[in-house]
Design a protein around this motif. Structure first.
Motif, PDB file in Angstrom:
ATOM      1  N   SER A   7      -8.600   7.328   6.118  1.00 10.80           N
ATOM      2  CA  SER A   7      -9.113   6.005   5.753  1.00 10.80           C
ATOM      3  C   SER A   7      -9.261   5.859   4.239  1.00 10.80           C
ATOM      4  CB  SER A   7     -10.446   5.730   6.447  1.00 10.80           C
ATOM      5  OG  SER A   7     -11.397   6.731   6.145  1.00 10.80           O
ATOM      6  N   GLN A   8      -9.705   6.906   3.568  1.00 15.14           N
ATOM      7  CA  GLN A   8      -9.812   6.852   2.112  1.00 15.14           C
ATOM      8  C   GLN A   8      -8.435   6.731   1.468  1.00 15.14           C
ATOM      9  OE1 GLN A   8     -12.001  10.522   1.609  1.00 15.14           O
ATOM     10  NE2 GLN A   8     -13.908   9.440   1.166  1.00 15.14           N
ATOM     11  N   PHE A   9      -7.472   7.475   2.001  1.00 17.63           N
ATOM     12  CA  PHE A   9      -6.109   7.407   1.487  1.00 17.63           C
ATOM     13  C   PHE A   9      -5.562   5.990   1.614  1.00 17.63           C
ATOM     14  CE2 PHE A   9      -1.509   7.716   1.749  1.00 17.63           C
ATOM     15  CZ  PHE A   9      -1.198   8.606   0.726  1.00 17.63           C
ATOM     16  N   ILE A  10      -5.792   5.374   2.771  1.00 17.48           N
ATOM     17  CA  ILE A  10      -5.315   4.004   2.987  1.00 17.48           C
ATOM     18  C   ILE A  10      -5.981   3.040   2.013  1.00 17.48           C
ATOM     19  CG2 ILE A  10      -5.423   2.081   4.642  1.00 17.48           C
ATOM     20  CD1 ILE A  10      -4.864   4.168   6.858  1.00 17.48           C
ATOM     21  N   HIS A  11      -7.278   3.198   1.800  1.00 23.53           N
ATOM     22  CA  HIS A  11      -7.983   2.294   0.886  1.00 23.53           C
ATOM     23  C   HIS A  11      -7.462   2.411  -0.538  1.00 23.53           C
ATOM     24  CE1 HIS A  11     -11.063   0.169   3.127  1.00 23.53           C
ATOM     25  NE2 HIS A  11     -11.280   1.264   3.835  1.00 23.53           N
ATOM     26  N   VAL A  12      -7.115   3.624  -0.945  1.00 18.74           N
ATOM     27  CA  VAL A  12      -6.655   3.833  -2.316  1.00 18.74           C
ATOM     28  C   VAL A  12      -5.201   3.399  -2.507  1.00 18.74           C
ATOM     29  CG1 VAL A  12      -6.152   5.597  -4.075  1.00 18.74           C
ATOM     30  CG2 VAL A  12      -8.302   5.683  -2.774  1.00 18.74           C
ATOM     31  N   HIS A  13      -4.334   3.723  -1.557  1.00 16.12           N
ATOM     32  CA  HIS A  13      -2.895   3.576  -1.774  1.00 16.12           C
ATOM     33  C   HIS A  13      -2.253   2.382  -1.078  1.00 16.12           C
ATOM     34  CE1 HIS A  13      -2.542   7.461  -3.821  1.00 16.12           C
ATOM     35  NE2 HIS A  13      -3.383   7.927  -2.913  1.00 16.12           N
ATOM     36  N   TYR A  14      -2.871   1.862  -0.038  1.00 15.24           N
ATOM     37  CA  TYR A  14      -2.238   0.792   0.752  1.00 15.24           C
ATOM     38  C   TYR A  14      -2.761  -0.565   0.270  1.00 15.24           C
ATOM     39  CZ  TYR A  14      -0.073   4.089   3.986  1.00 15.24           C
ATOM     40  OH  TYR A  14       0.712   5.065   4.534  1.00 15.24           O
ATOM     41  N   ARG A  15      -2.116  -1.125  -0.756  1.00 16.96           N
ATOM     42  CA  ARG A  15      -2.651  -2.310  -1.419  1.00 16.96           C
ATOM     43  C   ARG A  15      -1.792  -3.554  -1.305  1.00 16.96           C
ATOM     44  NH1 ARG A  15      -5.700  -0.284  -6.901  1.00 16.96           N
ATOM     45  NH2 ARG A  15      -6.559   1.667  -6.077  1.00 16.96           N
ATOM     46  N   HIS A  16      -0.535  -3.389  -0.943  1.00 22.51           N
ATOM     47  CA  HIS A  16       0.358  -4.545  -0.966  1.00 22.51           C
ATOM     48  C   HIS A  16       1.318  -4.524   0.215  1.00 22.51           C
ATOM     49  CE1 HIS A  16      -1.008  -5.534  -5.017  1.00 22.51           C
ATOM     50  NE2 HIS A  16      -0.892  -4.241  -5.296  1.00 22.51           N
ATOM     51  N   ASN A  18       3.342  -4.645   3.603  1.00 23.94           N
ATOM     52  CA  ASN A  18       2.968  -4.160   4.930  1.00 23.94           C
ATOM     53  C   ASN A  18       1.843  -3.129   4.862  1.00 23.94           C
ATOM     54  OD1 ASN A  18       4.595  -5.321   7.188  1.00 23.94           O
ATOM     55  ND2 ASN A  18       6.279  -4.733   5.857  1.00 23.94           N
ATOM     56  N   ALA A  19       1.770  -2.396   3.783  1.00 28.66           N
ATOM     57  CA  ALA A  19       0.683  -1.432   3.622  1.00 28.66           C
ATOM     58  C   ALA A  19      -0.666  -2.145   3.582  1.00 28.66           C
ATOM     59  CB  ALA A  19       0.889  -0.618   2.348  1.00 28.66           C
ATOM     60  N   ALA A  20      -0.733  -3.247   2.843  1.00 28.39           N
ATOM     61  CA  ALA A  20      -1.977  -4.019   2.781  1.00 28.39           C
ATOM     62  C   ALA A  20      -2.304  -4.641   4.133  1.00 28.39           C
ATOM     63  CB  ALA A  20      -1.859  -5.103   1.719  1.00 28.39           C
ATOM     64  N   SER A  21      -1.267  -5.087   4.856  1.00 27.92           N
ATOM     65  CA  SER A  21      -1.494  -5.642   6.191  1.00 27.92           C
ATOM     66  C   SER A  21      -2.079  -4.584   7.112  1.00 27.92           C
ATOM     67  CB  SER A  21      -0.180  -6.172   6.771  1.00 27.92           C
ATOM     68  OG  SER A  21       0.313  -7.255   6.005  1.00 27.92           O
ATOM     69  N   PRO A 303      -8.824 -13.871  13.485  1.00 23.65           N
ATOM     70  CA  PRO A 303      -8.195 -12.938  12.539  1.00 23.65           C
ATOM     71  C   PRO A 303      -6.821 -12.516  13.067  1.00 23.65           C
ATOM     72  CG  PRO A 303     -10.469 -12.304  12.996  1.00 23.65           C
ATOM     73  CD  PRO A 303     -10.114 -13.367  13.987  1.00 23.65           C
ATOM     74  N   LYS A 304      -5.781 -12.701  12.239  1.00 23.01           N
ATOM     75  CA  LYS A 304      -4.410 -12.473  12.698  1.00 23.01           C
ATOM     76  C   LYS A 304      -3.666 -11.605  11.696  1.00 23.01           C
ATOM     77  CE  LYS A 304      -4.437 -17.353  14.090  1.00 23.01           C
ATOM     78  NZ  LYS A 304      -5.552 -17.702  13.172  1.00 23.01           N
ATOM     79  N   PHE A 305      -2.920 -10.630  12.204  1.00 22.27           N
ATOM     80  CA  PHE A 305      -2.188  -9.701  11.344  1.00 22.27           C
ATOM     81  C   PHE A 305      -0.835  -9.379  11.961  1.00 22.27           C
ATOM     82  CE2 PHE A 305      -6.729  -8.898  11.302  1.00 22.27           C
ATOM     83  CZ  PHE A 305      -7.060  -9.008   9.959  1.00 22.27           C
ATOM     84  N   ILE A 306       0.186  -9.305  11.107  1.00 24.53           N
ATOM     85  CA  ILE A 306       1.494  -8.783  11.508  1.00 24.53           C
ATOM     86  C   ILE A 306       1.864  -7.666  10.549  1.00 24.53           C
ATOM     87  CG2 ILE A 306       3.969  -9.216  11.530  1.00 24.53           C
ATOM     88  CD1 ILE A 306       3.594 -11.763  12.859  1.00 24.53           C
ATOM     89  N   ILE A 307       2.240  -6.522  11.093  1.00 21.98           N
ATOM     90  CA  ILE A 307       2.694  -5.399  10.278  1.00 21.98           C
ATOM     91  C   ILE A 307       4.136  -5.129  10.674  1.00 21.98           C
ATOM     92  CG2 ILE A 307       2.244  -3.022   9.569  1.00 21.98           C
ATOM     93  CD1 ILE A 307      -0.592  -3.419  10.849  1.00 21.98           C
ATOM     94  N   GLU A 308       5.065  -5.468   9.811  1.00 22.55           N
ATOM     95  CA  GLU A 308       6.486  -5.288  10.112  1.00 22.55           C
ATOM     96  C   GLU A 308       6.919  -3.891   9.672  1.00 22.55           C
ATOM     97  OE1 GLU A 308       8.440  -8.597   8.264  1.00 22.55           O
ATOM     98  OE2 GLU A 308       8.031  -9.923   9.984  1.00 22.55           O
ATOM     99  N   SER A 309       6.777  -2.967  10.603  1.00 19.80           N
ATOM    100  CA  SER A 309       7.085  -1.573  10.295  1.00 19.80           C
ATOM    101  C   SER A 309       7.247  -0.818  11.602  1.00 19.80           C
ATOM    102  CB  SER A 309       5.959  -0.956   9.450  1.00 19.80           C
ATOM    103  OG  SER A 309       6.299   0.343   9.024  1.00 19.80           O
ATOM    104  N   ASP A 310       7.544   0.462  11.493  1.00 15.41           N
ATOM    105  CA  ASP A 310       7.737   1.331  12.646  1.00 15.41           C
ATOM    106  C   ASP A 310       6.385   1.664  13.267  1.00 15.41           C
ATOM    107  OD1 ASP A 310       8.161   3.540  14.348  1.00 15.41           O
ATOM    108  OD2 ASP A 310       9.858   4.238  13.151  1.00 15.41           O
TER     109      ASP A 310
END
Length: 325
Positions: A7-16, A18-21, A303-310
């Motif tokens: 979770s910390q890794f995601i907060h730091v690195h996933y900012r934009h 599909n990562a942000a989604s 609340p709605k989210f789409i993550i276009e990834s594997d």
């Protein structure tokens, strides 16, 4: 790099992008649960053969998942993996296979799912022999059950325990059976076990085709569950992949409000879809979330989210995030 939690890794690195989604959807998942909501997870594609049970099973045990709607393939393939894992064969260079290579796999009775081959005898036929006895017993007793209930019985009775080749704690269906998790399996008939059941009915080894309950009955069961739970709690919708596993359950809301004409039917309280199939005309992944508003499935404020990834990458990360919360 300093060691850190997922979770910390995601907060730091996933900012934009599909990562942000992914990050936003994970936070939304937790917010929904924190408000006292429940979560329905839908499984399409080959998530069981991708061994999603390694993370999903713990989500079920920790009450982060409250119901599942899945394809018949995902239902059975989790059990196939449980009893035949050591006989699976991975094909890392599957993109390079020729038609003759594929024919060779067929001759060896290896059924390929992307980079993984499911062994027919050790997986499919082994489970067939066990579940046939349950079908036949139910028929003799005049009982009818849903597809998942027959597999729940195999796991609870430990019928196949001697053949387990992974820790059952890594089987999501095993965790679901322990919890008696509500389960909905639309279109089960197109699965391997569904085909096998049809074949046994055609050869008269089974004489009552109605021993296994149907998709229409699953919708009725889903409607009852949805109405009962939403009387006191909001239900979120976490969709892995596209197709019937997602399309079937999301329709329960307009069915209740428009076809049964019930008043004040609660909409889904959260929506997230993971799919690498870009939503477009005729796309496998279906409508974008806002289009679902016009069908009375979601609200403008949902609340709605789409993550276009594997999904094999995204779902375990999101589950790890939720479990660390």
């Amino acid at each position: 790099m300093k060691a850190t939690s997922v979770s910390q890794f995601i907060h730091v690195h996933y900012r934009h992008f599909n990562a942000a989604s992914l990050r936003d959807a994970s936070k939304g998942y937790m917010s929904h649960l924190d408000r006292g909501g429940q979560m329905l997870v839908t499984l399409a594609g080959a998530m069981s053969t991708a061994e999603l049970g390694l993370s999903l099973s713990e989500m079920i045990r920790r009450d982060k998942v409250h119901a599942i709607c899945c394809t018949g393939a995902n239902l059975e393939e989790d059990v196939f993996n449980l009893v035949a894992h050591n006989h699976y064969e991975r094909i890392p260079h599957y993109r390079e296979l020729s038609a003759h290579d594929e024919q060779s796999l067929l001759k060896r009775h290896l059924n390929r799912v992307t980079d993984t081959c499911i062994p027919e005898e050790e997986a499919m036929r082994r489970v067939e022999r066990a579940v046939f006895e349950e079908w036949a017993l139910a028929e003799r007793r005049g009982e009818r059950r849903f597809p998942h209930e027959f597999l729940y019985r195999l796991l609870r009775q430990e019928t196949l325990k001697a053949h387990y080749q992974i820790d059952p704690q890594d089987s999501w269906l095993y965790a679901a059976a322990e919890k008696d998790l509500p389960m909905f399996v639309p279109g089960w008939e197109d699965s391997t076990l569904g085909n096998i059941y049809a074949a046994h009915c055609m050869t008269k080894k089974l004489r009552n085709v109605h021993t296994v309950r149907t998709g229409v009955e699953y919708m009725m069961e889903l409607a009852e569950w949805y109405g009962r739970v939403t009387a006191t709690q909001s239900i979120g919708f976490f969709q892995v992949g596209g197709g019937i596993a997602g399309d079937f359950p999301i329709c329960v809301v307009p069915m209740l409000s428009q076809d049964l004409r019930k008043e004040n039917v609660a909409l889904w309280g959260y929506f997230c879809q993971i799919s690498d199939s870009t939503t477009s005309y005729g796309s496998y992944s279906g409508a974008v979330p806002n289009e679902k508003i016009t069908w009375g499935k979601l609200g403008a404020e949902t609340p709605k989210f789409i993550i276009e990834s594997d999904a094999t990458i995204v779902a375990p990360l999101m589950f790890a995030y939720v479990l660390e919360w």
